[in-house]
Design a protein around this motif. Structure first.
Motif, PDB file in Angstrom:
ATOM      1  N   LYS A  59      17.112   4.586  49.393  1.00 58.97           N
ATOM      2  CA  LYS A  59      16.741   3.215  48.709  1.00 58.97           C
ATOM      3  C   LYS A  59      17.839   2.262  49.026  1.00 58.97           C
ATOM      4  O   LYS A  59      17.614   1.040  48.706  1.00 58.97           O
ATOM      5  N   SER A  62      15.347  -4.166  48.319  1.00 54.37           N
ATOM      6  CA  SER A  62      15.284  -3.381  47.263  1.00 54.37           C
ATOM      7  C   SER A  62      16.071  -3.650  45.863  1.00 54.37           C
ATOM      8  O   SER A  62      16.893  -4.372  46.267  1.00 54.37           O
ATOM      9  N   GLN A 103      17.177   0.105  52.158  1.00 58.14           N
ATOM     10  CA  GLN A 103      15.712  -0.682  52.203  1.00 58.14           C
ATOM     11  C   GLN A 103      16.162  -1.979  51.967  1.00 58.14           C
ATOM     12  O   GLN A 103      16.374  -2.395  50.581  1.00 58.14           O
TER      13      GLN A 103
END
Length: 57
Positions: A41, A47, A44
């Motif tokens: 995560k 994000s 990314q």
């Protein structure tokens, strides 16, 4: 850490199993995950977690 007997762990926790995880999710706005999920995560672009880590909120 590998949990071999989750049901036994929950029984020994005497009602407190999952409370820290729920509090973490309430405070952070996302659930506690494994370190690998966290790293994915964080990598990314764009994000929410990536922005949080870089200080761009």
């Amino acid at each position: 850490m590998i949990t071999i007997d989750r049901e036994g762990l929950i029984a020994k926790a005497n009602g407190s199993y999952g409370i820290p995880e729920a509090e973490y999710e309430r405070l952070m706005g996302f659930p506690a995950t494994s370190i690998e999920d966290f790293r994915k995560k964080a990598r990314q672009p764009g994000s929410e977690l990536s922005s949080f880590i870089s200080g761009k909120t």
